[in-house]
Design a protein around this motif. Structure first.
Motif, PDB file in Angstrom:
ATOM      1  N   LYS A 262      12.166   0.586  29.695  1.00 53.58           N
ATOM      2  CA  LYS A 262      12.430   0.477  28.262  1.00 53.58           C
ATOM      3  C   LYS A 262      11.720  -0.767  27.722  1.00 53.58           C
ATOM      4  CE  LYS A 262      17.079   2.521  28.497  1.00 53.58           C
ATOM      5  NZ  LYS A 262      18.528   2.260  28.283  1.00 53.58           N
ATOM      6  N   THR A 263      11.397  -0.755  26.430  1.00 53.57           N
ATOM      7  CA  THR A 263      10.750  -1.922  25.812  1.00 53.57           C
ATOM      8  C   THR A 263      11.351  -2.190  24.443  1.00 53.57           C
ATOM      9  OG1 THR A 263       9.006  -0.587  24.781  1.00 53.57           O
ATOM     10  CG2 THR A 263       8.560  -1.462  26.989  1.00 53.57           C
ATOM     11  N   PHE A 264      11.275  -3.440  24.033  1.00 52.99           N
ATOM     12  CA  PHE A 264      11.597  -3.813  22.656  1.00 52.99           C
ATOM     13  C   PHE A 264      10.817  -5.077  22.318  1.00 52.99           C
ATOM     14  CE2 PHE A 264      14.597  -6.199  25.180  1.00 52.99           C
ATOM     15  CZ  PHE A 264      14.717  -7.416  24.526  1.00 52.99           C
ATOM     16  N   GLU A 265      10.790  -5.398  21.029  1.00 56.14           N
ATOM     17  CA  GLU A 265      10.018  -6.542  20.563  1.00 56.14           C
ATOM     18  C   GLU A 265      10.938  -7.693  20.187  1.00 56.14           C
ATOM     19  OE1 GLU A 265       7.624  -5.090  17.358  1.00 56.14           O
ATOM     20  OE2 GLU A 265       6.074  -4.283  18.703  1.00 56.14           O
ATOM     21  N   VAL A 266      10.492  -8.891  20.523  1.00 57.21           N
ATOM     22  CA  VAL A 266      11.216 -10.107  20.162  1.00 57.21           C
ATOM     23  C   VAL A 266      10.270 -10.986  19.343  1.00 57.21           C
ATOM     24  CG1 VAL A 266      12.431 -12.143  21.002  1.00 57.21           C
ATOM     25  CG2 VAL A 266      12.585  -9.991  22.263  1.00 57.21           C
ATOM     26  N   SER A 267      10.666 -11.287  18.120  1.00 55.07           N
ATOM     27  CA  SER A 267       9.820 -12.085  17.227  1.00 55.07           C
ATOM     28  C   SER A 267      10.221 -13.554  17.303  1.00 55.07           C
ATOM     29  CB  SER A 267       9.960 -11.582  15.787  1.00 55.07           C
ATOM     30  OG  SER A 267       9.579 -10.219  15.693  1.00 55.07           O
ATOM     31  N   ILE A 268       9.270 -14.377  17.776  1.00 48.78           N
ATOM     32  CA  ILE A 268       9.538 -15.803  17.974  1.00 48.78           C
ATOM     33  C   ILE A 268       8.627 -16.619  17.058  1.00 48.78           C
ATOM     34  CG2 ILE A 268       9.495 -17.721  19.614  1.00 48.78           C
ATOM     35  CD1 ILE A 268      11.722 -15.700  20.108  1.00 48.78           C
ATOM     36  N   ASP A 269       9.230 -17.544  16.322  1.00 49.48           N
ATOM     37  CA  ASP A 269       8.466 -18.467  15.482  1.00 49.48           C
ATOM     38  C   ASP A 269       9.037 -19.855  15.700  1.00 49.48           C
ATOM     39  OD1 ASP A 269       7.006 -19.819  13.664  1.00 49.48           O
ATOM     40  OD2 ASP A 269       7.675 -18.683  11.907  1.00 49.48           O
ATOM     41  N   GLY A 270       8.374 -20.633  16.538  1.00 52.80           N
ATOM     42  CA  GLY A 270       8.811 -22.005  16.805  1.00 52.80           C
ATOM     43  C   GLY A 270       7.966 -23.037  16.061  1.00 52.80           C
ATOM     44  N   ILE A 271       7.132 -22.550  15.171  1.00 56.05           N
ATOM     45  CA  ILE A 271       6.232 -23.456  14.439  1.00 56.05           C
ATOM     46  C   ILE A 271       6.655 -23.502  12.983  1.00 56.05           C
ATOM     47  CG2 ILE A 271       3.842 -23.882  13.764  1.00 56.05           C
ATOM     48  CD1 ILE A 271       3.005 -22.247  16.241  1.00 56.05           C
ATOM     49  N   ALA A 272       6.837 -24.733  12.450  1.00 57.25           N
ATOM     50  CA  ALA A 272       7.268 -24.901  11.061  1.00 57.25           C
ATOM     51  C   ALA A 272       6.151 -24.486  10.113  1.00 57.25           C
ATOM     52  CB  ALA A 272       7.662 -26.349  10.810  1.00 57.25           C
ATOM     53  N   PRO A 273       6.501 -24.126   8.858  1.00 63.22           N
ATOM     54  CA  PRO A 273       5.469 -23.797   7.883  1.00 63.22           C
ATOM     55  C   PRO A 273       4.642 -25.047   7.498  1.00 63.22           C
ATOM     56  CG  PRO A 273       7.666 -23.616   6.921  1.00 63.22           C
ATOM     57  CD  PRO A 273       7.844 -24.005   8.344  1.00 63.22           C
ATOM     58  N   GLU A 274       3.551 -24.788   6.867  1.00 64.70           N
ATOM     59  CA  GLU A 274       2.648 -25.859   6.419  1.00 64.70           C
ATOM     60  C   GLU A 274       2.602 -25.812   4.890  1.00 64.70           C
ATOM     61  OE1 GLU A 274      -0.034 -29.036   7.000  1.00 64.70           O
ATOM     62  OE2 GLU A 274       1.065 -27.936   8.535  1.00 64.70           O
ATOM     63  N   THR A 275       2.946 -26.971   4.236  1.00 68.99           N
ATOM     64  CA  THR A 275       2.975 -27.015   2.771  1.00 68.99           C
ATOM     65  C   THR A 275       1.971 -28.051   2.265  1.00 68.99           C
ATOM     66  OG1 THR A 275       5.340 -26.537   2.887  1.00 68.99           O
ATOM     67  CG2 THR A 275       4.469 -27.229   0.740  1.00 68.99           C
ATOM     68  N   THR A 276       1.210 -27.641   1.293  1.00 65.51           N
ATOM     69  CA  THR A 276       0.241 -28.562   0.664  1.00 65.51           C
ATOM     70  C   THR A 276       0.527 -28.645  -0.825  1.00 65.51           C
ATOM     71  OG1 THR A 276      -1.357 -26.795   0.296  1.00 65.51           O
ATOM     72  CG2 THR A 276      -1.538 -28.025   2.379  1.00 65.51           C
ATOM     73  N   SER A 277       0.118 -29.772  -1.420  1.00 63.01           N
ATOM     74  CA  SER A 277       0.291 -29.945  -2.874  1.00 63.01           C
ATOM     75  C   SER A 277      -1.076 -30.199  -3.503  1.00 63.01           C
ATOM     76  CB  SER A 277       1.226 -31.122  -3.180  1.00 63.01           C
ATOM     77  OG  SER A 277       0.525 -32.362  -3.029  1.00 63.01           O
ATOM     78  N   ASN A 278      -1.115 -30.035  -4.823  1.00 65.79           N
ATOM     79  CA  ASN A 278      -2.355 -30.300  -5.550  1.00 65.79           C
ATOM     80  C   ASN A 278      -2.437 -31.739  -6.074  1.00 65.79           C
ATOM     81  OD1 ASN A 278      -0.341 -30.003  -7.412  1.00 65.79           O
ATOM     82  ND2 ASN A 278      -1.593 -28.923  -8.934  1.00 65.79           N
ATOM     83  N   ALA A 279      -1.500 -32.564  -5.640  1.00 68.88           N
ATOM     84  CA  ALA A 279      -1.539 -33.981  -6.077  1.00 68.88           C
ATOM     85  C   ALA A 279      -2.819 -34.645  -5.577  1.00 68.88           C
ATOM     86  CB  ALA A 279      -0.310 -34.709  -5.568  1.00 68.88           C
ATOM     87  N   ASN A 280      -3.371 -35.599  -6.437  1.00 64.40           N
ATOM     88  CA  ASN A 280      -4.615 -36.287  -6.056  1.00 64.40           C
ATOM     89  C   ASN A 280      -4.517 -37.764  -6.428  1.00 64.40           C
ATOM     90  OD1 ASN A 280      -5.346 -36.542  -8.851  1.00 64.40           O
ATOM     91  ND2 ASN A 280      -5.919 -34.353  -8.764  1.00 64.40           N
TER      92      ASN A 280
END
Length: 305
Positions: free
Chosen positions: A260-278
């Motif tokens: 039998k098989t099934f899928e396990v979704s793993i996300d151990g990496i945080a998102p990346e956020t950028t701003s337009n501030a200069n």
């Protein structure tokens, strides 16, 4: 033949007369129908002959008992019986006693099977019958109430607990009481369930639970993303992305479950956020925050000024 006559004093001679005198000095001859076979009981028949005076009386004795008059008697005592017998003719000649054996087997054979308390994928039953006096003639068996068939070896492959019945008959006609035994057959593979989740997780610990209602589970194996199978019931998945977990179990008689098989979704990496501030100066400025996440996706963005 005796011939005779007489004469008188005057010289008269009688006519010759004859008579017979029968002499028998030979004893009768007696035979029995006793044989070398074994019997449950046996009717002994004594046959006596005498070609002169004729037989008057036959006598017999069983196992050293006193002689009795008779030409027919039944022997029923278990074991090898010794019979003695003789006859007397009408002239009084007595035959020398003869002896013979009569084999009586009143006990039935004893049959045992190799059936055990273990579970098997299939099992060949071997029936072994013994008798301490006479040869076993036939052995019969029945499986799950079917008609009895003759044989000492047969294979059972019907799933579940099978009831076998068996008995033997010896050549004397002794019939054993029917015996029973159980043969446990397991042809069904175990079933394994996984504690899976469709949500994204930082890491996942998957518990594999296998059941088998007959022979019982022996081993459970798993593989992650095509790796070699490892024995165990607990799988830790940490690799980022959609992981494929494969698993199966084997029961104690070797029945193997389909993978039998099934899928396990793993996300151990945080998102990346950028701003337009200069680095420029403004009277006012609209800050735009752009967040990206390659696995589970961005859920929320927060800011503080």
């Amino acid at each position: 033949t005796v011939s005779f006559y007489s004469t008188d004093l005057a010289g008269n001679v009688e006519e010759v007369k004859t008579a017979e005198v029968k002499i028998d000095q030979t004893a009768p001859e007696t035979i029995s129908n006793a044989n070398a076979e074994w019997h449950e009981e046996f009717m002994v028949e004594l046959t006596s002959t005498d070609d002169k005076a004729g037989v008057k009386t036959p006598f017999y004795s069983v196992n050293g008992a006193e002689f009795k008059e008779g030409s027919s008697f039944v022997v029923t005592e278990d074991g090898i019986n010794t019979i003695s017998y003789y006859s007397v003719d009408k002239a009084g000649n007595t035959e020398e006693a003869k002896m013979a054996e009569v084999k009586i087997d009143k006990s039935a054979p004893e049959t045992v099977s190799n059936a055990d308390d273990e579970w098997h994928q299939e099992f060949t039953v071997e029936l072994t019958a013994t008798d301490d006096k006479i040869t076993v003639a036939k052995t019969f068996y029945s499986v799950n109430g079917a008609e009895f068939a003759e044989g000492t070896s047969f294979t059972i492959n019907e799933d579940g607990i099978n009831k076998i019945e068996f008995y033997s008959v010896n050549k004397a006609g002794g019939v054993e009481e029917v015996k029973t035994a159980e043969v446990k057959i397991d042809r069904m593979a175990p079933k394994t369930e996984a504690s899976e989740s469709a949500d994204w997780q930082k890491e996942a610990v998957i518990e594999l639970t296998a059941t088998d209602d007959k022979s019982g589970v022996d081993q459970t194996f798993f593989s992650v993303n095509g790796s070699d199978y490892t024995e165990g019931t607990s799988v830790t998945v940490t690799e980022a992305g959609v992981n494929v977990v494969s698993f199966y179990s084997v029961d104690k008689v070797g029945n193997k479950e389909e993978v039998k098989t099934f899928e396990v979704s793993i996300d151990g990496i945080a998102p990346e956020t950028t701003s337009n501030a200069n680095d420029e100066w403004y009277q006012e400025f609209a800050v735009e925050l752009t967040a990206t996440d390659e696995h589970s996706g961005v859920a929320q963005t927060f800011y503080s000024v």
